[in-house]
Design a protein around this motif. Structure first.
Motif, short mmCIF file in Angstrom:
data_model
loop_
_atom_site.label_atom_id
_atom_site.label_comp_id
_atom_site.label_asym_id
_atom_site.label_seq_id
_atom_site.Cartn_x
_atom_site.Cartn_y
_atom_site.Cartn_z
N PRO A 34 0.84 -1.20 0.00
CA PRO A 34 0.00 0.00 0.00
C PRO A 34 0.88 1.25 0.00
N PRO A 35 0.31 2.42 -0.22
CA PRO A 35 1.13 3.63 -0.39
C PRO A 35 1.87 4.09 0.85
N GLY A 36 1.47 3.61 2.03
CA GLY A 36 2.14 4.06 3.24
C GLY A 36 3.62 3.75 3.25
N ALA A 37 4.01 2.63 2.64
CA ALA A 37 5.42 2.25 2.62
C ALA A 37 6.25 3.25 1.82
N LEU A 38 5.79 3.56 0.60
CA LEU A 38 6.50 4.56 -0.20
C LEU A 38 6.41 5.93 0.44
N LEU A 39 5.26 6.26 1.00
CA LEU A 39 5.06 7.57 1.63
C LEU A 39 6.06 7.79 2.75
N LEU A 40 6.39 6.74 3.48
CA LEU A 40 7.36 6.84 4.56
C LEU A 40 8.70 7.36 4.05
N PHE A 41 9.18 6.81 2.95
CA PHE A 41 10.48 7.23 2.41
C PHE A 41 10.38 8.59 1.72
N VAL A 42 9.21 8.93 1.21
CA VAL A 42 9.01 10.26 0.67
C VAL A 42 9.12 11.30 1.78
N VAL A 43 8.50 11.02 2.92
CA VAL A 43 8.56 11.95 4.05
C VAL A 43 10.00 12.10 4.54
N LEU A 44 10.74 10.98 4.64
CA LEU A 44 12.15 11.07 5.03
C LEU A 44 12.92 11.99 4.08
N ASP A 45 12.66 11.83 2.80
CA ASP A 45 13.35 12.66 1.81
C ASP A 45 12.99 14.13 1.98
N ARG A 46 11.70 14.40 2.25
CA ARG A 46 11.25 15.80 2.35
C ARG A 46 11.80 16.49 3.59
N ILE A 47 12.14 15.73 4.61
CA ILE A 47 12.68 16.37 5.82
C ILE A 47 14.21 16.35 5.83
N GLY A 48 14.80 16.05 4.67
CA GLY A 48 16.25 16.12 4.54
C GLY A 48 16.99 14.84 4.84
N LEU A 49 16.28 13.71 4.93
CA LEU A 49 16.92 12.43 5.21
C LEU A 49 16.76 11.49 4.03
N GLY A 50 16.98 12.03 2.84
CA GLY A 50 16.86 11.22 1.63
C GLY A 50 18.10 10.38 1.40
N GLY A 51 17.99 9.39 0.51
CA GLY A 51 19.13 8.56 0.16
C GLY A 51 19.18 7.26 0.94
N GLY A 52 20.09 6.39 0.50
CA GLY A 52 20.18 5.05 1.07
C GLY A 52 20.63 5.01 2.51
N GLY A 53 21.53 5.90 2.90
CA GLY A 53 22.05 5.86 4.27
C GLY A 53 20.98 6.14 5.33
N PRO A 54 20.32 7.30 5.28
CA PRO A 54 19.26 7.56 6.26
C PRO A 54 18.15 6.52 6.23
N ALA A 55 17.78 6.06 5.03
CA ALA A 55 16.72 5.06 4.94
C ALA A 55 17.13 3.77 5.62
N ALA A 56 18.38 3.34 5.40
CA ALA A 56 18.86 2.10 6.03
C ALA A 56 18.90 2.23 7.54
N PHE A 57 19.40 3.35 8.04
CA PHE A 57 19.48 3.53 9.49
C PHE A 57 18.09 3.65 10.11
N CYS A 58 17.14 4.20 9.37
CA CYS A 58 15.76 4.25 9.87
C CYS A 58 15.23 2.83 10.03
N CYS A 59 15.51 1.95 9.07
CA CYS A 59 15.08 0.55 9.17
C CYS A 59 15.67 -0.11 10.40
N VAL A 60 16.95 0.12 10.65
CA VAL A 60 17.63 -0.50 11.78
C VAL A 60 17.10 0.04 13.10
N LEU A 61 17.02 1.37 13.22
CA LEU A 61 16.63 1.99 14.48
C LEU A 61 15.18 1.70 14.85
N VAL A 62 14.31 1.70 13.86
CA VAL A 62 12.91 1.39 14.14
C VAL A 62 12.72 -0.11 14.34
#
Length: 479
Positions: free
Chosen positions: A168-196
């Motif tokens: 569903p769109p919530g999964a993509l939306l999550l990474f869109v929000v990360l990108d919009r708040i300045g945490l775009g790219g593979g590094g922030p996304a990967a660390f978000c997966c680990v930390l959460v």
């Protein structure tokens, strides 16, 4: 000496000895199942059957290797094995949860770094089939949601890639929000997966303690730290999914806060999180069974908690629907998309049982023996309750699913999670890759390890660590 004392002691030890032998038999069955799935998978791949999994039953490629994370993972596993089980029983609750979370983060990162900084973390969410390549094309949030169902089916100019279309769109939306708040790219996304994802080491024991079984909550923490599924938590979006689901269930378990008007605020929050989970993965409709179990296991405020949770979930559904995404339409389209790809090739008859082998490698070898004990306890309780009801129709029902005078969270949660996995497996909509997809369910199967004898837990914990290390060093896993 009291007459009959030694005989009584021997009689008490006999069932324990038989249970341990059965545990070892179940372990042997696990080994045979995993070995059989690997052997049959290799034969099928050799004959050109399209399993689309080079290291079946895992979605991975063979490649023994070492990495910078190897010594860290080995040392961490050794430390948890040596000190973890005993320390978990006597540490203060806050210190235990803090150590559990930090240990889980460290374990996940160490395993990821076995594959290297880029391959193990930074580049995991950047391939064409993943979410991140779709982020620049998303446009506004309202546009993303309004146009989402029209981009699910494949072979269109604007079709979404596999992972974005398959959820569903919530999964993509999550990474869109990360990108919009300045945490775009593979590094922030990967660390978000680990930390959460690592928050399951907090949410699961909090749930058990709130449901009245602190001893089980403490026993499970070292197993959550050395969870073999951490191989896939770092880094895949399913780590985030597991964290969201576990936190939602934990909030449902929290007891009312006095008699204030907001005493069921936690259940409302749980409903909001579980409602959000419905828009992360279509399979999370099955989480409703776990949510119902948690509410049934509460010792107070069940009806009010259910109403608050339902209100929270309804609010999320209403928000997504109002902005243009109707969940049932998305589900029906994603089933069509599923069979436009590899699912049309992957044989159901192989993956129906090979999925279970993949789950063993993700959940760990301790889970099946523990589940056997939990299932036996659940069946004994149910059959006894039915017999009592038939013989004494006016008898009061057992409260809170009590088993042998103790709260049954450590039995019912993993048994229901096992039922959820069975339904997902039988559906045919999870052919392969379940070692990652079922991580949000696997952490609840792990609850059953609290039923293993305390004297044996260190050995089972060692098996968990060895499994994770073996998988991570023998194959290169894929997201």
């Amino acid at each position: 000496m009291v007459a009959g004392g030694p005989a009584t002691g021997a009689a008490a030890r006999a069932p324990a000895g038989r249970d341990r032998r059965v545990d070892l038999f179940v372990l042997a069955v696990e080994v045979v199942l995993v070995a059989g799935a690997a052997l049959v998978g290799a034969l099928l791949n050799g004959r050109g059957v399209r399993l689309h999994a080079d290291a079946a039953p895992l979605y991975a490629t063979w490649g023994p290797h070492l990495g910078w994370g190897t010594p860290a993972a080995v040392l961490l596993a050794g430390a948890v094995l040596w000190w973890g089980p005993a320390w978990a029983t006597r540490a203060s609750w806050r210190r235990l949860l803090t150590a559990g979370y930090l240990g889980s983060v460290a374990w996940t990162l160490a395993l990821a770094l076995v594959d290297g900084w880029r391959r193990g973390l930074i580049d995991r969410l950047t391939p064409q089939a993943e979410y991140l390549p779709e982020v620049p094309k998303a446009g506004s949030v309202s546009r993303l949601l309004a146009e989402f169902t029209g981009r699910i089916l494949d072979f269109q100019p604007d079709s979404y890639a596999t992972h974005a279309a398959g959820h569903p769109p919530g999964a993509l939306l999550l990474f869109v929000v990360l990108d919009r708040i300045g945490l775009g790219g593979g590094g922030p996304a990967a660390f978000c997966c680990v930390l959460v994802g690592a928050t399951v080491a907090v949410s699961v024991p909090v749930t058990l303690r709130a449901l009245g079984d602190e001893a089980a909550a403490r026993a499970v923490v070292p197993f959550l730290v050395l969870f073999p599924g951490a191989v896939w938590v770092g880094a895949s979006a399913d780590g985030i999914f597991a964290g969201v689901v576990a936190a939602g269930l934990a909030l449902l378990a929290v007891q009312p806060l006095g008699r204030t008007p907001v005493r069921h605020l936690a259940a409302l929050g749980g409903g909001l999180l579980l409602g959000s989970a419905l828009y992360l993965s279509y399979g999370f409709v099955l989480v409703g069974l776990l949510a119902a179990t948690v509410i049934a296991l509460r010792h107070a405020g069940r009806v009010a908690a259910l109403a608050a949770a339902a209100l929270g979930t309804a609010a999320v559904v209403a928000a997504f629907t109002a902005t243009g995404f109707w969940w049932p339409d998305g589900y029906h389209l994603v089933v069509q998309r599923y069979y436009q790809g590899w699912a049309a090739d992957r044989p159901y008859t192989y993956w129906l049982w090979a999925n279970l082998a993949a789950l063993i490698l993700s959940a760990g070898p301790a889970v099946a023996p523990a589940l056997r004990r939990a299932t036996v306890a659940a069946w004994s309780h149910l059959s006894g309750s039915i017999m009592k009801l038939l013989s004494r129709p006016s008898a009061r029902r057992d409260n809170n699913f009590m088993i042998n005078g103790e709260r049954g969270a450590v039995v019912w949660l993993p048994v229901v999670a096992l039922g959820v996995v069975a339904l997902a497996d039988l559906s045919g909509l999870s052919k392969a890759e379940v070692e990652r997809i079922w991580v949000p369910f696997a952490v609840w199967l792990l609850v059953a390890v609290a039923r293993l004898p305390a004297a044996d837990r260190r050995w089972w914990l060692a098996g968990q660590a060895v499994t994770a290390l073996a998988v991570n060093h023998l194959v290169f896993t894929s997201s």
